[in-house]
Design a protein around this motif. Structure first.
Motif, PDB file in Angstrom:
ATOM      1  N   TYR A 310       0.305  -1.355  -0.505  1.00 52.89           N
ATOM      2  CA  TYR A 310      -0.476   0.296   0.155  1.00 52.89           C
ATOM      3  C   TYR A 310       0.792   0.827   0.155  1.00 52.89           C
ATOM      4  O   TYR A 310       1.780   1.498   0.809  1.00 52.89           O
ATOM      5  CB  TYR A 310      -0.667  -0.138   1.132  1.00 52.89           C
ATOM      6  CG  TYR A 310      -1.799  -1.150   0.991  1.00 52.89           C
ATOM      7  CD1 TYR A 310      -2.745  -0.942   0.069  1.00 52.89           C
ATOM      8  CD2 TYR A 310      -1.707  -1.882   2.136  1.00 52.89           C
ATOM      9  CE1 TYR A 310      -3.767  -2.399   0.497  1.00 52.89           C
ATOM     10  CE2 TYR A 310      -2.452  -3.480   2.160  1.00 52.89           C
ATOM     11  CZ  TYR A 310      -3.376  -3.266   0.660  1.00 52.89           C
ATOM     12  OH  TYR A 310      -4.602  -4.308   1.507  1.00 52.89           O
ATOM     13  N   SER A 311       0.764   2.363  -1.106  1.00 49.72           N
ATOM     14  CA  SER A 311       1.509   3.718  -0.822  1.00 49.72           C
ATOM     15  C   SER A 311       0.311   3.933   0.211  1.00 49.72           C
ATOM     16  O   SER A 311      -0.513   4.283   0.391  1.00 49.72           O
ATOM     17  CB  SER A 311       1.818   3.383  -2.483  1.00 49.72           C
ATOM     18  OG  SER A 311      -0.023   4.044  -2.976  1.00 49.72           O
ATOM     19  N   ALA A 312       1.352   5.377  -0.248  1.00 50.89           N
ATOM     20  CA  ALA A 312       0.003   7.320   0.272  1.00 50.89           C
ATOM     21  C   ALA A 312      -0.563   6.737   0.584  1.00 50.89           C
ATOM     22  O   ALA A 312      -1.718   7.242   0.499  1.00 50.89           O
ATOM     23  CB  ALA A 312       1.105   8.003   0.480  1.00 50.89           C
ATOM     24  N   ALA A 313      -0.722   6.573  -1.635  1.00 48.25           N
ATOM     25  CA  ALA A 313      -2.543   7.456  -2.188  1.00 48.25           C
ATOM     26  C   ALA A 313      -3.228   6.400  -1.765  1.00 48.25           C
ATOM     27  O   ALA A 313      -4.586   6.706  -1.572  1.00 48.25           O
ATOM     28  CB  ALA A 313      -1.724   7.261  -3.531  1.00 48.25           C
ATOM     29  N   ASN A 362       3.847   0.755   2.461  1.00 49.52           N
ATOM     30  CA  ASN A 362       5.266   1.324   2.595  1.00 49.52           C
ATOM     31  C   ASN A 362       5.729   2.812   3.705  1.00 49.52           C
ATOM     32  O   ASN A 362       5.023   3.253   4.260  1.00 49.52           O
ATOM     33  CB  ASN A 362       5.012   1.900   0.976  1.00 49.52           C
ATOM     34  CG  ASN A 362       5.135   0.930   0.151  1.00 49.52           C
ATOM     35  OD1 ASN A 362       5.646  -0.373  -0.081  1.00 49.52           O
ATOM     36  ND2 ASN A 362       4.510   1.235  -1.454  1.00 49.52           N
ATOM     37  N   PRO A 363       6.284   3.243   3.340  1.00 47.80           N
ATOM     38  CA  PRO A 363       7.137   4.030   4.571  1.00 47.80           C
ATOM     39  C   PRO A 363       6.726   5.509   4.486  1.00 47.80           C
ATOM     40  O   PRO A 363       5.714   6.380   5.473  1.00 47.80           O
ATOM     41  CB  PRO A 363       8.672   4.349   4.378  1.00 47.80           C
ATOM     42  CG  PRO A 363       8.787   2.669   4.310  1.00 47.80           C
ATOM     43  CD  PRO A 363       8.211   2.209   3.196  1.00 47.80           C
ATOM     44  N   GLU A 364       6.362   6.016   2.912  1.00 46.92           N
ATOM     45  CA  GLU A 364       5.223   7.021   2.828  1.00 46.92           C
ATOM     46  C   GLU A 364       3.832   7.146   3.267  1.00 46.92           C
ATOM     47  O   GLU A 364       3.657   8.098   2.663  1.00 46.92           O
ATOM     48  CB  GLU A 364       5.819   7.121   1.109  1.00 46.92           C
ATOM     49  CG  GLU A 364       4.929   6.497   0.556  1.00 46.92           C
ATOM     50  CD  GLU A 364       5.485   5.174  -0.186  1.00 46.92           C
ATOM     51  OE1 GLU A 364       5.667   4.314  -0.816  1.00 46.92           O
ATOM     52  OE2 GLU A 364       7.031   4.468   0.190  1.00 46.92           O
ATOM     53  N   ALA A 365       3.505   6.197   3.574  1.00 52.48           N
ATOM     54  CA  ALA A 365       2.237   6.365   4.426  1.00 52.48           C
ATOM     55  C   ALA A 365       1.983   7.027   5.342  1.00 52.48           C
ATOM     56  O   ALA A 365       0.765   6.633   6.061  1.00 52.48           O
ATOM     57  CB  ALA A 365       1.603   4.754   4.143  1.00 52.48           C
TER      58      ALA A 365
END
Length: 379
Positions: A310-313, A362-365
């Protein structure tokens, strides 16, 4: 005058030719089997059951129960007593959160928010297999344990799990032991998770029978007779177990050794130790003590070697609430039938949401998760 009667000759009975031919053929087959036994059965020459190879056991009539080895008897006694002995009662029971990670944990701030105000009800343990982690939360500082390298698919992954359990078991107040990855996030409030785990004697270990190539197809006959093919199981590695079961996992050496020797990736069967060892162990020694599903959600719908990330989006309120609302667990076999097995998640006999945690994020989430935490974890 005496009349001599002509002597009568008894006719010689002729044996049917087909009986002679049949007896001859049977004799030839038996002599051939004796003189030239098949290579795969050569260890069973003269029908010595004590040295028969596993494949030969199906060719002979049953010879009764075999004699167990010393190691099997020891294992049976130790596990039996662990499963029946009373556990120490803690006045301040805690959940042990055990993080299995290659390095730093990207969601420490989220876990800090999850744990805030609940000091004394949890413990933290971090196994970092590649590099020393840099902690962004004071809750994780000083919680690293001695760690060794971990290779995906090998028994070293199980070794790391057992290392975490051993360290967590040193604290007698730890009553439930949860294995988490660096990409895991909480789905509910701490109180909800704590009550969910502490309110049951069931361990949450994923376990199902997959007759396909990624299930039973990974079984090795070298595991026989201690592990039979019919007992071989599959499941996700992310468990939450009681103190009793944590002790049992550490006590086992018999079945662990079989997986260490004969369950390896890229060796014909491509066996993944952490996907099969615990499900098989529990299926053999305490099948009624586990849930057969993991409380950590993961999405395999993409059909790849690794689950969806899962990405931030991707991180939205709807996504997280949809995951928390799932109350049935699904297993799909890897054979041509692709059988879908769907069962309700029963907590003490009641249908409840299945999942307390989720991965892989993912870390950016992180920022989106922090913003949404209060709303999606509200009960």
């Amino acid at each position: 005058m005496t009349v001599m009667m002509p002597q009568r000759h008894r006719a010689v009975a002729k044996k049917p030719m087909w009986i002679i031919v049949l007896l001859s053929m049977v004799s030839v087959v038996l002599i051939g089997a004796y003189v030239f036994p098949p290579r795969s059965y050569s260890k069973c020459y003269l029908f010595s059951s004590s040295v028969c190879t596993p494949s030969f056991k199906d060719w002979l009539p049953s010879m009764g129960r075999r004699e167990r080895t010393d190691e099997e008897i020891i294992s049976s006694v130790v596990i039996r007593d662990i499963l029946s002995m009373p556990m120490p009662v803690s006045k301040s029971p805690k959940i042990a959160l055990m993080f299995l990670t290659p390095g730093s944990l990207p969601f420490e701030k989220l876990w800090e928010k999850f744990l805030q105000g609940h000091e004394g009800r949890y413990s933290i343990y971090v196994h970092a297999s590649r590099e020393k982690p840099v902690h962004t939360s004071s809750l994780f500082a000083g919680r690293d344990i001695h760690s060794d390298a971990v290779v995906w698919g090998l028994i070293s992954m199980v070794d790391a799990e057992k290392r975490l359990l051993a360290n967590a078991l040193e604290d007698v107040d730890n009553q439930f032991f949860v294995l988490l990855s660096d990409s895991c996030v909480p789905l509910h409030s701490f109180d909800y998770v704590y009550n969910y785990l502490m309110g049951t004697n069931t361990s949450f270990v994923d376990c199902f029978k997959d007759p396909g190539p990624h299930g039973t197809g990974r079984y090795s006959m070298e595991m026989f007779p201690e592990i039979d093919e019919r007992d071989f199981r599959k499941g996700a590695q992310w468990f939450a177990v009681t103190r009793r079961h944590a002790l049992m996992i550490l006590a086992d050496n018999l079945y662990y050794k079989k997986f260490k020797l004969y369950c390896k990736p890229a060796e014909g069967r491509n066996c993944i130790a952490d996907e099969h060892y615990l499900p098989t162990l529990f299926n053999m020694v305490d099948p009624g003590g586990i849930s057969n599903w993991s409380v950590t959600h993961v999405d395999w719908s993409e059909g790849k070697w690794h689950p969806r990330s899962y990405s931030a989006a991707d991180v939205t309120y709807d996504l997280l609430k949809n995951i928390t609302a799932i109350d049935e667990n699904i297993h799909v076999t890897s054979d041509d039938n692709k059988l879908v097995m769907q069962k309700p998640c029963l907590w003490n006999g009641l249908k409840r949401p299945c999942y307390l945690f989720a991965r892989k994020f993912n870390p950016e989430a992180l920022d989106n998760l922090l913003k949404l935490f209060t709303s999606y974890t509200s009960v």
